[in-house]
Write an enzyme that holds these catalytic residues in place. Structure first.
Site, PDB file in Angstrom:
ATOM      1  N   LYS A   1      -0.883 -18.170 -15.349  1.00  0.00           N
ATOM      2  CA  LYS A   1       0.294 -19.287 -15.032  1.00  0.00           C
ATOM      3  C   LYS A   1       0.483 -19.511 -13.629  1.00  0.00           C
ATOM      4  CE  LYS A   1       4.883 -20.795 -15.427  1.00  0.00           C
ATOM      5  NZ  LYS A   1       5.615 -20.459 -15.515  1.00  0.00           N
TER       6      LYS A   1
ATOM      7  N   LYS B   1      -2.010 -23.030 -17.729  1.00  0.00           N
ATOM      8  CA  LYS B   1      -0.943 -23.974 -16.846  1.00  0.00           C
ATOM      9  C   LYS B   1      -0.524 -23.907 -15.161  1.00  0.00           C
ATOM     10  CE  LYS B   1       4.504 -24.224 -16.679  1.00  0.00           C
ATOM     11  NZ  LYS B   1       5.639 -23.611 -17.336  1.00  0.00           N
TER      12      LYS B   1
HETATM   13  C1  PBG Z   1       9.342 -20.989 -16.612  1.00  0.00           C
HETATM   14  C2  PBG Z   1       8.791 -21.698 -16.424  1.00  0.00           C
HETATM   15  C3  PBG Z   1       8.596 -23.179 -15.761  1.00  0.00           C
HETATM   16  C4  PBG Z   1       7.748 -24.019 -16.563  1.00  0.00           C
HETATM   17  C5  PBG Z   1       7.758 -23.947 -17.743  1.00  0.00           C
HETATM   18  N1  PBG Z   1       8.317 -22.569 -17.494  1.00  0.00           N
HETATM   19  C6  PBG Z   1       9.179 -23.342 -14.204  1.00  0.00           C
HETATM   20  C7  PBG Z   1       8.582 -21.743 -13.670  1.00  0.00           C
HETATM   21  O1  PBG Z   1       7.707 -21.649 -13.448  1.00  0.00           O
HETATM   22  O2  PBG Z   1       9.109 -22.542 -11.821  1.00  0.00           O
HETATM   23  C8  PBG Z   1       6.854 -25.339 -15.725  1.00  0.00           C
HETATM   24  C9  PBG Z   1       6.835 -26.298 -16.753  1.00  0.00           C
HETATM   25  C10 PBG Z   1       6.833 -27.395 -16.363  1.00  0.00           C
HETATM   26  O3  PBG Z   1       6.691 -27.963 -15.043  1.00  0.00           O
HETATM   27  O4  PBG Z   1       6.532 -28.639 -16.718  1.00  0.00           O
HETATM   28  N2  PBG Z   1      10.451 -20.522 -17.832  1.00  0.00           N
END
Ligand code: PBG
Length: 320
Positions: A190, A244
């Site tokens: 991520k 992601k």
């Molecule tokens: C954190 C989380 C995020 C997303 C999913 N889980 C945001 C982040 O890391 O700031 C982002 C998902 C998206 O942008 O669609 N719990």
């Protein structure tokens, strides 16, 4: 080459990649303390659900053939430790029980497992005295959240906080708690991305002091490092791994697919969705066509599953 492109039938017969409803996972939001769904301005067509409206939407998605959902909670109150994330009456636990009661095993229920929606400082973990995110203290909280989600009916949990050792800790907690059948979809690679903007509006998160997540999410300049993250998660017991965002990391998706034997998911995130919607609204692109092209590309790169806010819309056109 053109002999094979002459007719729609030939092109369909020879298509190397087929996007199916069964590849899609729908991310949904549930907000505590509202009595009607609230639209999210930066994610046209996506809402913060009530428990009832989320269950209804899940029922509709099942009818369309979508096999799974990921659910994010927006609590009424935030605090330093993100109490609501693991409270038995926390907003996600409440909706999981309602979903399980309504759908039993008709849909795979995967709560996002993180603290940022629940903490007043907006970070994905607990803060130490200097304001940094305390890795190991956070792991203990993640284990409590995992157990609460499993108890409420989750089929899998999806840790998204990028703490070191989170998959191993959660796996051990689930096993010891009697939930060895509950799986882990690990947000393994991520990246600290600018594409999460609309999501933060959706879950009402502002990171304290104008901070960011670069001390735990990955640097987007690094591809090899993503493979290390994935290998660690698989070794710690991840049942599935995720990359992601999706489109800016197709090289990573392809490399991960080649490196591991577990299912690979990719998350087409809020910013990716919002860009398509915004340009389509202006008439600059054909939104549904671009969405289909983008998501097919994610599958072509090697993703077995795609988390996308287009899931419902696309399911209507793809058929089940
Ligand atoms: C954190 C989380 C995020 C997303 C999913 N889980 C945001 C982040 O890391 O700031 C982002 C998902 C998206 O942008 O669609 N719990």
């Amino acid at each position: 080459m053109r002999r094979l492109r002459r007719s729609p039938l030939l092109r369909d017969m020879l298509a190397e990649t087929r996007l199916s409803v069964k590849d899609l996972v729908a991310p949904l939001f549930v907000r505590e303390g509202i009595d009607a769904p609230v639209p999210i301005a930066s994610l046209p067509g996506v809402v913060q659900h009530t428990t009832e409206s989320l269950v209804k939407e899940a029922r509709r998605l099942v009818g369309l053939g979508v096999p799974a959902l990921v659910v994010f909670g927006v609590p009424a109150h935030k605090d330093p430790t993100g109490r609501g994330a693991s409270a038995p009456d926390g907003v996600v636990q409440v909706v999981l029980r309602a979903l399980r009661a309504e759908l039993a095993d008709e849909m795979v229920l995967i709560p996002d497992l993180c603290l940022d929606e629940y903490t007043d400082h907006g970070h994905c973990g607990l803060l130490d005295k200097r304001g940094g995110v305390d890795n190991d203290a956070t792991l203990e909280r993640y284990c409590e959240v995992a157990l609460a989600q499993a108890e409420a009916g989750a089929h899998m949990v999806a840790p998204s906080g990028m703490m070191d050792g989170q998959v191993g800790a959660i796996r051990a907690a689930l096993d010891q708690g009697g939930y060895s059948e509950v799986g882990i979809l690990a947000y393994s690679a991520k990246f600290a991305s600018a594409l999460y903007g609309p999501f933060r509006e959706a879950v009402d998160v502002t990171i304290a002091g104008g901070g960011d997540r670069r001390a735990y999410q990955q640097d987007y300049r690094n591809g090899r490092e993503a493979l290390r993250e994935v290998e660690l998660d698989v070794a710690e017991g991840a049942d599935m791994v995720m990359v992601k965002p999706a489109l800016t990391y197709l090289d990573v998706v392809a490399a991960v697919r080649a490196a591991v034997r577990v299912p690979v998911a990719a998350y087409h995130v809020s910013g990716e969705y919002a860009m398509v919607k915004a340009a389509a609204e202006r008439g600059w692109i054909d939104g549904p066509a671009v969405a289909l092209e983008q998501l097919t590309a994610v599958k072509r790169a090697g993703a077995d599953l795609i988390l996308t806010y287009f899931a419902g819309e696309l399911a209507e056109t793809l058929g089940s």
